[in-house]
Design a protein around this motif. Structure first.
Motif, PDB file in Angstrom:
ATOM      1  N   ALA A 146       6.033   8.875  -2.254  1.00  0.00           N
ATOM      2  CA  ALA A 146       5.066   7.752  -1.307  1.00  0.00           C
ATOM      3  C   ALA A 146       5.862   6.949  -0.656  1.00  0.00           C
ATOM      4  CB  ALA A 146       3.962   7.255  -2.163  1.00  0.00           C
TER       5      ALA A 146
ATOM      6  N   TYR B 289      -2.411  11.309  -2.220  1.00  0.00           N
ATOM      7  CA  TYR B 289      -3.029   9.912  -2.620  1.00  0.00           C
ATOM      8  C   TYR B 289      -2.672   8.685  -1.927  1.00  0.00           C
ATOM      9  CZ  TYR B 289       1.008   7.270  -5.006  1.00  0.00           C
ATOM     10  OH  TYR B 289       2.078   6.690  -5.220  1.00  0.00           O
ATOM     11  N   SER B 290      -3.425   7.662  -2.412  1.00  0.00           N
ATOM     12  CA  SER B 290      -3.096   6.416  -1.752  1.00  0.00           C
ATOM     13  C   SER B 290      -3.452   5.445  -3.272  1.00  0.00           C
ATOM     14  CB  SER B 290      -3.824   6.210  -0.507  1.00  0.00           C
ATOM     15  OG  SER B 290      -5.239   5.758  -0.888  1.00  0.00           O
TER      16      SER B 290
ATOM     17  N   ASP C 169      -2.689   0.950  -3.992  1.00  0.00           N
ATOM     18  CA  ASP C 169      -2.169  -0.140  -3.887  1.00  0.00           C
ATOM     19  C   ASP C 169      -1.285  -0.620  -5.011  1.00  0.00           C
ATOM     20  OD1 ASP C 169      -3.269  -0.691  -1.420  1.00  0.00           O
ATOM     21  OD2 ASP C 169      -5.143  -1.645  -2.277  1.00  0.00           O
TER      22      ASP C 169
ATOM     23  N   HIS D 275       0.773  -1.280  -0.101  1.00  0.00           N
ATOM     24  CA  HIS D 275      -0.111  -0.025   0.062  1.00  0.00           C
ATOM     25  C   HIS D 275       0.794   1.210   0.060  1.00  0.00           C
ATOM     26  CE1 HIS D 275      -3.632   2.233   0.662  1.00  0.00           C
ATOM     27  NE2 HIS D 275      -3.017   3.047   1.795  1.00  0.00           N
ATOM     28  N   ALA D 276       0.587   2.185  -0.885  1.00  0.00           N
ATOM     29  CA  ALA D 276       1.222   3.506  -0.742  1.00  0.00           C
ATOM     30  C   ALA D 276       0.528   4.880  -0.265  1.00  0.00           C
ATOM     31  CB  ALA D 276       1.722   3.730  -2.188  1.00  0.00           C
ATOM     32  N   GLU D 277       1.145   5.389   0.459  1.00  0.00           N
ATOM     33  CA  GLU D 277       0.745   6.588   1.096  1.00  0.00           C
ATOM     34  C   GLU D 277       1.430   7.844   0.771  1.00  0.00           C
ATOM     35  OE1 GLU D 277      -2.637   7.340   2.635  1.00  0.00           O
ATOM     36  OE2 GLU D 277      -3.164   5.295   2.832  1.00  0.00           O
TER      37      GLU D 277
ATOM     38  N   THR E 118      -6.543   3.439  -6.453  1.00  0.00           N
ATOM     39  CA  THR E 118      -6.222   4.654  -6.310  1.00  0.00           C
ATOM     40  C   THR E 118      -7.197   5.647  -5.736  1.00  0.00           C
ATOM     41  OG1 THR E 118      -6.904   5.483  -8.526  1.00  0.00           O
ATOM     42  CG2 THR E 118      -4.678   4.478  -8.186  1.00  0.00           C
ATOM     43  N   LYS E 119      -6.619   6.415  -4.667  1.00  0.00           N
ATOM     44  CA  LYS E 119      -7.776   7.451  -3.938  1.00  0.00           C
ATOM     45  C   LYS E 119      -6.981   8.882  -4.181  1.00  0.00           C
ATOM     46  CE  LYS E 119     -10.613   4.604  -1.291  1.00  0.00           C
ATOM     47  NZ  LYS E 119     -10.956   3.846  -2.398  1.00  0.00           N
TER      48      LYS E 119
END
Length: 168
Positions: free
Chosen positions: A69, A158-159, A161, A43-45, A138-139
């Motif tokens: 990220a 953004y976030s 996977d 997961h990326a933040e 994506t968000k």
């Protein structure tokens, strides 16, 4: 007591069967990787960084510059994602990739889902075998349109996977 055990077992089996019958939605064809095996999903933040530049018509517009990220596994930091695009894992493995396909995000504010082909790798850790990277779920992260000051920067949170896959 046996009735309670039988009821508990029946409930467990019912729940287990409902989980297996509700498979995840298939990925859009443009980013699918049929026949490939998942190596790891992280997961990326972070933020998508944009720079205000002069467009072809001379008007100032936001232009994508780079991602920044943190990569997470089970809520713990295990690496980073940055321009290239590059992904580095804390075990020393890393990959760089190029875009091979894309599909729209869920909303107008979400960056697209991507399929990326690995172009280089280093290290012998978890990412060493990856041949494909998918960016899904994506968000946020999207910024289009006019800006005021050429040379200014904007970080849009953004976030996503990132699914790292390998070919058989």
């Amino acid at each position: 007591m046996p009735d309670f055990r039988n009821a508990t077992l029946a409930l467990f089996l019912l729940l287990a069967s409902s989980v297996t019958t509700h498979a995840a939605e298939p990925l859009p064809e443009a980013i699918a990787a049929p026949g490939q095996t998942v190596v790891v999903t992280l997961h990326a933040e972070g933020a998508q960084v944009y720079e205000c530049k002069a467009g072809a018509d001379g008007k100032a517009i936001w232009s994508f510059r780079e991602p920044i990220a943190t990569l997470l596994a089970d809520g713990k930091t295990v690496g980073r994602h940055y321009a290239g695009p590059n992904w580095e894992h804390s075990d020393g493995s890393a990959v760089a990739a190029k875009v091979a396909g894309n599909a729209p995000g869920a909303t107008a504010n979400d960056i697209p889902w991507l399929k990326l082909e690995v172009t280089s790798r280093r290290g012998s850790g978890v990412l060493a075998e990856a041949t494909t990277v998918q960016r899904i779920n994506t968000k946020g992260g999207k910024r289009d349109g006019a800006c005021e000051t050429v040379g200014s920067f904007l970080n849009v949170p953004y976030s996503a996977d990132y699914v790292f896959l390998r070919k058989p």
